[in-house]
Motif scaffolding. Structure first.
Motif, PDB file in Angstrom:
ATOM      1  N   SER A  57       0.698  -1.137   0.239  1.00 36.15           N
ATOM      2  CA  SER A  57       0.125   0.139   0.107  1.00 36.15           C
ATOM      3  C   SER A  57       0.719   1.256  -0.011  1.00 36.15           C
ATOM      4  N   GLY A  58       0.267   2.301  -0.542  1.00 36.13           N
ATOM      5  CA  GLY A  58       1.031   3.821  -0.425  1.00 36.13           C
ATOM      6  C   GLY A  58       0.749   4.372   0.886  1.00 36.13           C
ATOM      7  N   TYR A  59       1.369   5.403   1.076  1.00 34.14           N
ATOM      8  CA  TYR A  59       1.352   6.211   2.351  1.00 34.14           C
ATOM      9  C   TYR A  59       1.120   7.662   2.374  1.00 34.14           C
ATOM     10  N   PHE A  60       0.840   8.106   1.012  1.00 31.97           N
ATOM     11  CA  PHE A  60       0.762   9.630   1.028  1.00 31.97           C
ATOM     12  C   PHE A  60      -0.366  10.125   1.676  1.00 31.97           C
ATOM     13  N   ASP A  61      -1.422   9.263   2.159  1.00 33.13           N
ATOM     14  CA  ASP A  61      -2.555   9.797   3.047  1.00 33.13           C
ATOM     15  C   ASP A  61      -2.140  10.455   4.236  1.00 33.13           C
ATOM     16  N   ARG A  62      -0.761   9.884   4.759  1.00 33.01           N
ATOM     17  CA  ARG A  62      -0.423  10.606   5.858  1.00 33.01           C
ATOM     18  C   ARG A  62       0.165  12.164   5.748  1.00 33.01           C
ATOM     19  N   SER A  63       0.354  12.797   4.444  1.00 30.69           N
ATOM     20  CA  SER A  63       0.767  13.795   4.156  1.00 30.69           C
ATOM     21  C   SER A  63      -0.253  14.841   3.820  1.00 30.69           C
ATOM     22  N   LEU A  64      -1.614  14.295   3.712  1.00 31.33           N
ATOM     23  CA  LEU A  64      -2.778  15.181   3.093  1.00 31.33           C
ATOM     24  C   LEU A  64      -2.812  16.375   3.906  1.00 31.33           C
ATOM     25  N   ASN A  65      -2.801  17.604   3.311  1.00 32.59           N
ATOM     26  CA  ASN A  65      -3.292  18.785   3.896  1.00 32.59           C
ATOM     27  C   ASN A  65      -4.400  19.473   3.818  1.00 32.59           C
ATOM     28  N   ALA A  66      -5.398  18.878   2.938  1.00 35.30           N
ATOM     29  CA  ALA A  66      -6.749  19.301   2.829  1.00 35.30           C
ATOM     30  C   ALA A  66      -7.761  18.235   2.952  1.00 35.30           C
ATOM     31  N   TYR A  67      -7.507  17.296   2.163  1.00 34.82           N
ATOM     32  CA  TYR A  67      -8.604  15.978   2.030  1.00 34.82           C
ATOM     33  C   TYR A  67      -8.654  15.208   3.230  1.00 34.82           C
ATOM     34  N   GLY A  68     -10.057  15.220   3.777  1.00 37.80           N
ATOM     35  CA  GLY A  68     -10.290  14.398   4.703  1.00 37.80           C
ATOM     36  C   GLY A  68     -10.008  15.067   6.120  1.00 37.80           C
ATOM     37  N   ARG A  69      -9.880  16.316   6.221  1.00 35.20           N
ATOM     38  CA  ARG A  69      -9.302  17.171   7.421  1.00 35.20           C
ATOM     39  C   ARG A  69     -10.328  17.824   8.030  1.00 35.20           C
ATOM     40  N   ALA A  70     -11.461  17.904   7.549  1.00 33.05           N
ATOM     41  CA  ALA A  70     -12.545  18.631   8.107  1.00 33.05           C
ATOM     42  C   ALA A  70     -12.462  18.539   9.939  1.00 33.05           C
ATOM     43  N   GLY A  71     -12.612  19.639  10.693  1.00 35.72           N
ATOM     44  CA  GLY A  71     -12.737  19.893  11.775  1.00 35.72           C
ATOM     45  C   GLY A  71     -11.396  19.978  12.603  1.00 35.72           C
ATOM     46  N   GLN A  72     -10.245  19.774  11.684  1.00 41.86           N
ATOM     47  CA  GLN A  72      -8.905  19.750  11.886  1.00 41.86           C
ATOM     48  C   GLN A  72      -8.131  21.304  11.871  1.00 41.86           C
TER      49      GLN A  72
END
Length: 322
Positions: free
Chosen positions: A268-283
């Motif tokens: 699996s890839g692991y770029f999801d750990r570096s996301l700045n916008a997508y999926g970060r609602a409320g943060q």
């Protein structure tokens, strides 16, 4: 669904394992994965057996393997060979996987098609198509000349040919033949919102929902910015941002939110750990926090999907302010 970086990770992996090898046998375990091949499983297998894989090509999220029906040229043969006319197209859909495996590895639970390859030292002998949800599939397609005379897509040995099903989509930001001038001219003429334009595969291919949000955040632009108000510098900034986030995602092996997206080795890839916008609602917005500001990322409905933005550094546009 896999986006451009995920498909490019698969392409690069396949090139290392299948380029130049001959398909010696085809096992169709589930004909549903060949539904896009109108002539059926027997025709599919009959045309593939004995074919040699010349390359692995990608444009946007489309992936195909040009095929030759002749053996590999010998060392003393004249250079060059006839241009291929047919390719094996792979559509990954929501859960499709192309895995390189040795014969001794047990079949995966959702294995649909197995391609047996000619032996090559140190390389697995099977290319397996696995698909849990059966939205993807394999089929044979014709190769046609590209409209602009350039290569059909990213490949090791670029040819001015493209799979017919991919001929309607534009080049992507990672393609060396991508034309910013053409993109900007067509973008300004769209008269729509910026994110909607970025998702238009006829304008620029390969930018999906995740990477559109990431590029817009990096470029400090809101998804609803009218395209006909974009200055050239704005458009260049968002394209450069898209290119940067997708290049970073490639280095990380792509973005994996579940076990269904993997590369040809099953990792699996692991770029999801570096996301700045997508999926970060409320943060907190990372950029605003670094500047000592307090800003909470928000999620909004967009085209039956979601968009994630910062209300401070990506303010919603007002038509009269530009």
């Amino acid at each position: 669904m896999p986006e451009l970086p995920e498909v490019e990770v698969v392409r690069r992996g396949l090139v290392s394992w299948v380029r130049g090898r001959t398909i010696t046998a085809v096992d169709v375990l589930d004909p549903r994965s060949l539904r896009r091949h109108a002539l059926g499983p027997e025709d599919f297998a009959g045309n593939l057996e004995g074919a040699r894989v010349l390359d692995v090509v990608r444009r946007g999220k489309f992936l195909w393997m040009p095929l030759a029906d002749t053996p590999a040229p010998s060392a003393d043969a004249a250079p060059g060979e006839p241009a291929p006319a047919v390719a094996l197209m792979a559509h990954l859909g929501m859960s499709g996987q192309l895995l390189m495996q040795d014969p001794g590895v047990p079949d995966e639970k959702h294995l649909k098609v197995r391609l047996r390859l000619s032996p090559a030292e140190g390389m697995p002998e099977q290319l397996r198509f696995v698909d849990q949800r059966i939205f993807g599939g394999l089929f044979l397609t014709s190769l046609i000349p590209t409209d602009d005379g350039g290569p059909g897509g990213l490949a090791e040995t670029p040819l001015p040919l493209i799979a017919e099903e991919a001929s309607h989509i534009a080049r992507d930001p990672l393609d060396p033949y991508f034309s910013f001038d053409t993109f900007y001219r067509r973008l300004r003429a769209r008269k729509t919102g910026l994110k909607r334009a970025l998702l238009d595969q006829g304008l620029v291919s390969g930018i999906g929902n995740i990477y559109a949000d990431e590029a817009l955040w990096k470029a400090r632009l809101h998804y609803a910015r009218p395209t006909d108000t974009l200055r050239r510098a704005d458009a260049l900034r968002v394209l450069d941002a898209a290119r940067e986030v997708m290049t970073d995602a490639l280095a990380a092996g792509g973005t994996s939110f579940d076990s269904l997206y993997v590369n040809v080795n099953g990792a699996s890839g692991y770029f999801d750990r570096s996301l700045n916008a997508y999926g970060r609602a409320g943060q907190e917005c990372k950029r605003c926090a670094a500047a000592g500001l307090v800003s909470i990322m928000r999620r909004e409905q967009f085209m039956n999907r979601s968009s994630y933005t910062c209300p401070v550094c990506q303010p919603r546009p007002s038509r009269g302010r530009w």
